[in-house]
Design a protein around this motif. Sequence first.
Motif, mmCIF file in Angstrom:
data_model
loop_
_atom_site.group_PDB
_atom_site.id
_atom_site.type_symbol
_atom_site.label_atom_id
_atom_site.label_comp_id
_atom_site.label_asym_id
_atom_site.label_seq_id
_atom_site.Cartn_x
_atom_site.Cartn_y
_atom_site.Cartn_z
ATOM 1 N N ALA A 24 0.401 -0.650 0.146
ATOM 2 C CA ALA A 24 -0.358 0.052 0.030
ATOM 3 C C ALA A 24 0.793 1.459 0.042
ATOM 4 O O ALA A 24 1.940 1.516 0.497
ATOM 5 N N GLY A 25 0.147 2.491 -0.738
ATOM 6 C CA GLY A 25 0.741 3.665 -0.579
ATOM 7 C C GLY A 25 0.139 4.939 -0.289
ATOM 8 O O GLY A 25 -1.397 4.543 -1.204
ATOM 9 N N ARG A 26 0.350 5.529 -0.194
ATOM 10 C CA ARG A 26 -0.315 6.638 0.408
ATOM 11 C C ARG A 26 0.438 7.729 -0.924
ATOM 12 O O ARG A 26 0.741 8.714 -0.560
ATOM 13 N N PHE A 27 -0.180 7.379 -2.296
ATOM 14 C CA PHE A 27 -0.228 8.578 -2.787
ATOM 15 C C PHE A 27 -1.144 8.945 -3.842
ATOM 16 O O PHE A 27 -2.672 8.262 -3.768
ATOM 17 N N LEU A 28 -1.639 10.120 -4.310
ATOM 18 C CA LEU A 28 -2.524 10.675 -5.053
ATOM 19 C C LEU A 28 -2.953 10.055 -6.407
ATOM 20 O O LEU A 28 -1.641 10.007 -6.542
ATOM 21 N N ALA A 29 -3.609 10.514 -6.706
ATOM 22 C CA ALA A 29 -4.324 10.171 -8.357
ATOM 23 C C ALA A 29 -2.804 11.458 -9.357
ATOM 24 O O ALA A 29 -2.964 10.807 -10.017
ATOM 25 N N GLY A 30 -2.564 12.438 -8.552
ATOM 26 C CA GLY A 30 -1.974 13.310 -9.780
ATOM 27 C C GLY A 30 -0.905 12.723 -9.500
ATOM 28 O O GLY A 30 0.688 12.635 -10.401
ATOM 29 N N ASP A 31 -0.024 11.705 -8.857
ATOM 30 C CA ASP A 31 1.060 11.350 -8.575
ATOM 31 C C ASP A 31 1.104 9.873 -9.878
ATOM 32 O O ASP A 31 2.301 10.115 -10.142
ATOM 33 N N TYR A 32 -0.323 9.831 -9.360
ATOM 34 C CA TYR A 32 0.063 8.267 -10.575
ATOM 35 C C TYR A 32 0.186 9.071 -11.928
ATOM 36 O O TYR A 32 0.703 8.684 -12.475
ATOM 37 N N ILE A 33 -0.591 9.771 -12.548
ATOM 38 C CA ILE A 33 -0.673 10.573 -13.435
ATOM 39 C C ILE A 33 0.602 11.073 -13.795
ATOM 40 O O ILE A 33 0.892 10.757 -15.029
ATOM 41 N N ALA A 34 1.484 11.898 -13.166
ATOM 42 C CA ALA A 34 2.725 11.727 -13.125
ATOM 43 C C ALA A 34 3.502 11.039 -13.941
ATOM 44 O O ALA A 34 4.348 11.675 -15.043
ATOM 45 N N ALA A 35 3.124 9.689 -13.116
ATOM 46 C CA ALA A 35 3.778 8.556 -12.986
ATOM 47 C C ALA A 35 3.936 8.344 -14.940
ATOM 48 O O ALA A 35 4.754 7.841 -15.106
ATOM 49 N N ILE A 36 2.516 7.919 -14.369
ATOM 50 C CA ILE A 36 2.015 7.753 -16.172
ATOM 51 C C ILE A 36 2.281 8.191 -17.516
ATOM 52 O O ILE A 36 3.072 7.845 -18.377
ATOM 53 N N HIS A 37 2.661 9.572 -17.610
ATOM 54 C CA HIS A 37 3.185 10.218 -18.147
ATOM 55 C C HIS A 37 4.573 10.170 -18.693
ATOM 56 O O HIS A 37 5.267 10.362 -19.737
ATOM 57 N N ALA A 38 5.325 10.176 -17.321
ATOM 58 C CA ALA A 38 6.867 10.051 -17.392
ATOM 59 C C ALA A 38 7.136 8.935 -17.919
ATOM 60 O O ALA A 38 8.706 8.503 -18.810
ATOM 61 N N ALA A 39 6.495 7.328 -17.825
ATOM 62 C CA ALA A 39 6.929 6.553 -18.446
ATOM 63 C C ALA A 39 6.457 6.221 -20.327
ATOM 64 O O ALA A 39 6.378 5.623 -20.678
ATOM 65 N N GLY A 40 5.937 7.704 -20.201
ATOM 66 C CA GLY A 40 5.222 8.264 -22.131
ATOM 67 C C GLY A 40 4.012 6.970 -22.256
ATOM 68 O O GLY A 40 3.678 6.071 -23.384
#
Length: 92
Positions: A24-40
């Motif tokens: 489990a992690g305490r990440f916000l939706a914005g954290d996931y969106i940034a990682a998704i875009h950074a991964a292309g």
Amino acid sequence: MLSLYLGGVAMVGGPDGGLRAMPAGRFLAGDYIAAIHAAGLEIVACLEPRWGEVPGGPLARQWCPEAAAAAYHDAPALIIWHLRRPTAEVSV
């Protein structure tokens, strides 16, 4: 995520048939969106089923069911991302 703070932890079936807690992690939706875009990757869809739409529920229910029900009312149980890797456009 609210579920994590109130004792909600995702569980999956293990190879022996028992349940295993997911990390489990305490990440916000914005954290996931940034990682998704950074991964292309591109976001095709994002679903957030609410507690009551999916089985299970918060551990907090065992100590104070009324407070847990109020806290979890209409709260997302999980986030489901549908992603895709963009295809390169070919020029002719």
